[in-house]
Scaffold this active site. Structure first.
Site, short mmCIF file in Angstrom:
data_model
loop_
_atom_site.label_atom_id
_atom_site.label_comp_id
_atom_site.label_asym_id
_atom_site.label_seq_id
_atom_site.Cartn_x
_atom_site.Cartn_y
_atom_site.Cartn_z
N ASP A 126 0.79 -1.24 0.00
CA ASP A 126 0.00 0.00 0.00
C ASP A 126 0.83 1.29 0.00
O ASP A 126 0.26 2.38 0.02
CB ASP A 126 -0.95 0.00 1.21
CG ASP A 126 -0.23 -0.18 2.53
OD1 ASP A 126 0.92 -0.68 2.53
OD2 ASP A 126 -0.80 0.18 3.57
N GLU A 145 10.47 -4.03 12.47
CA GLU A 145 11.67 -3.47 11.83
C GLU A 145 12.85 -3.56 12.78
O GLU A 145 13.94 -4.02 12.41
CB GLU A 145 11.45 -2.00 11.44
CG GLU A 145 10.32 -1.75 10.45
CD GLU A 145 8.97 -1.52 11.10
OE1 GLU A 145 8.81 -1.85 12.30
OE2 GLU A 145 8.06 -1.01 10.40
C1 UGA Z 1 2.88 -0.47 9.35
C2 UGA Z 1 4.28 -0.72 8.80
O1 UGA Z 1 4.50 0.07 7.65
C3 UGA Z 1 4.37 -2.20 8.40
O2 UGA Z 1 5.59 -2.44 7.78
C4 UGA Z 1 4.18 -3.01 9.64
O3 UGA Z 1 4.21 -4.38 9.29
C5 UGA Z 1 2.84 -2.67 10.28
O4 UGA Z 1 2.70 -1.28 10.49
C6 UGA Z 1 2.70 -3.35 11.62
O5 UGA Z 1 3.56 -3.06 12.45
O6 UGA Z 1 1.74 -4.08 11.85
P1 UGA Z 1 0.49 -0.55 8.27
O7 UGA Z 1 0.27 0.36 7.12
O8 UGA Z 1 -0.03 -0.13 9.59
O9 UGA Z 1 2.02 -0.84 8.34
O10 UGA Z 1 0.00 -2.04 7.99
P2 UGA Z 1 -0.59 -2.67 6.67
O11 UGA Z 1 -0.22 -1.89 5.47
O12 UGA Z 1 -2.02 -2.99 6.92
O13 UGA Z 1 0.20 -4.06 6.65
C7 UGA Z 1 1.58 -4.15 6.33
C8 UGA Z 1 1.79 -5.20 5.21
O14 UGA Z 1 1.34 -6.46 5.65
C9 UGA Z 1 1.01 -4.88 3.95
O15 UGA Z 1 1.81 -5.17 2.82
C10 UGA Z 1 -0.19 -5.79 4.02
O16 UGA Z 1 -0.65 -6.20 2.74
C11 UGA Z 1 0.32 -6.98 4.83
N1 UGA Z 1 -0.71 -7.59 5.70
C12 UGA Z 1 -1.54 -6.83 6.46
C13 UGA Z 1 -0.83 -8.97 5.75
O17 UGA Z 1 -0.10 -9.69 5.05
N2 UGA Z 1 -1.78 -9.54 6.57
C14 UGA Z 1 -2.63 -8.80 7.32
O18 UGA Z 1 -3.48 -9.37 8.04
C15 UGA Z 1 -2.50 -7.40 7.27
MN MN Z 2 0.45 0.04 5.19
#
Ligand code: UGA
Ligand code: MN
Length: 308
Positions: free
Chosen positions: A164, A247
């Site tokens: 995203d 991270e």
């Molecule tokens: C932020 C950070 O940018 C992420 O790198 C970190 O993993 C995350 O917080 C965290 O600490 O949980 P954020 O934008 O809040 O990210 O989270 P998402 O964009 O919803 O998810 C991060 C990545 O994991 C995305 O590429 C998403 O596609 C993936 N994801 C999300 C999954 O594979 N499974 C899920 O249930 C949710």
């Molecule tokens: Mn994100």
């Protein structure tokens, strides 16, 4: 008036002149062709001896690890990221879905974009899925990507690119030559509006981020890249299932790593080339009314909707 004898000798002279001309044209042509051939052989030899030319053509490979998961926005996010990556040479896109099996709609989208990819799955462990607290999003996906690289890659650079975010293609060319770990600012992170290493007098001197939380490396996932060779030298490095500390935990697991070994990109962290954008969540699409629309185009496009 010429006598018949004199006439005959004039004709002979003309004939021998013409033959001489023909011979010299042939000679010049032969010399020309031979010179061209020698020149071409020498040129090819010269080109084959140019080490720089081949180095420039074959850049170190980039491995982009993208966690993804099933939701209405999924194909839109992958499409946007995929066409950004299409501008980058010698790249393998590791798209890893938090699921038990692959989704043909995702594979179809990746095929259409045309960036070289591997589509793998790595589900989040059940214990984290069920929790009411913050979930470790994308962690099993990223660790699966690290396993893939340990088994299949020898050189180049890895980067965790969430599906995203927004990426300026310049950052990919800069991270490509990372020796151990490189870092740079990420926009739209926390209340500070940006998360970045702090550079004072040319040296890394801490981090700027709205949430430090006792982290040694308070950086965003989009703000660092790691050399594949360096990863091989750290066989136990992995990302912890610890929300907020993914991270930090991963970077700590790369120890020993000195601060002066961290390369500072994006014009020594004076530029923002990556952003932690977040897409508005969309509700799941309504069920399709087959009776009403079964014989229309809608019967085709409803199959393209990702329903959670
Ligand atoms: C932020 C950070 O940018 C992420 O790198 C970190 O993993 C995350 O917080 C965290 O600490 O949980 P954020 O934008 O809040 O990210 O989270 P998402 O964009 O919803 O998810 C991060 C990545 O994991 C995305 O590429 C998403 O596609 C993936 N994801 C999300 C999954 O594979 N499974 C899920 O249930 C949710
Ligand atoms: Mn994100």
């Amino acid at each position: 008036m010429l006598l018949p004898q004199a006439k005959e000798s004039k004709v002979n002279e003309n004939l021998s002149n013409k033959m001489a001309l023909g011979k010299s044209i042939k000679m010049y042509l032969t010399i020309f062709v031979a010179t061209t051939c020698i020149y071409m052989v020498l040129y090819q030899y010269h080109m084959s001896r140019q080490p720089l030319a081949t180095n420039e053509l074959v850049k170190p490979p980039l491995y982009i690890i993208t966690p993804t998961y099933r939701r209405p926005e999924q194909l839109a996010e992958l499409t946007r990221l995929g066409y950004t990556l299409k501008h980058v040479l010698n790249l393998l896109w590791l798209v890893i879905e938090d699921a038990n099996k692959t989704n043909p709609l995702v594979a179809h989208t990746l095929d259409r974009i045309g960036v070289p990819y591997e589509y793998l799955v790595a589900p989040m462990p059940e214990q984290y899925k069920l929790t009411k607290r913050a979930k470790p999003r994308g962690v099993s996906n990223r660790n699966r990507g690290l396993d893939y690289l340990r088994a299949n890659a020898t050189e180049g650079v890895l980067y965790f690119a969430d599906d995203d975010n927004t990426y300026d293609v310049n950052i990919f060319e800069q991270m490509r030559y990372t020796k151990k770990v490189s870092m740079w600012p990420v926009g739209l992170v926390t209340k500070t509006g940006v998360s970045s290493p702090i550079i004072r007098e040319g040296k890394l001197d801490g981090y700027y981020d709205g949430w430090i939380g006792g982290r040694k490396y308070p950086v965003d996932m989009a703000g660092f890249a790691v050399s594949v060779k360096f990863l091989h030298e750290r066989p136990h490095a992995k990302m912890p299932f610890k929300p907020g500390y993914e991270e930090d935990g991963f970077l700590r697991s790369l120890a020993p790593l000195q601060n002066n070994e961290i390369e500072l990109l994006a014009d020594e962290c004076r530029e923002i080339l990556t952003w932690h954008t977040q897409t508005k969540k969309n509700p799941a699409a309504l069920p399709f009314n087959q009776t009403r629309y079964g014989n229309t185009n809608l019967a085709f496009i409803e199959k393209l909707l990702v329903r959670p």
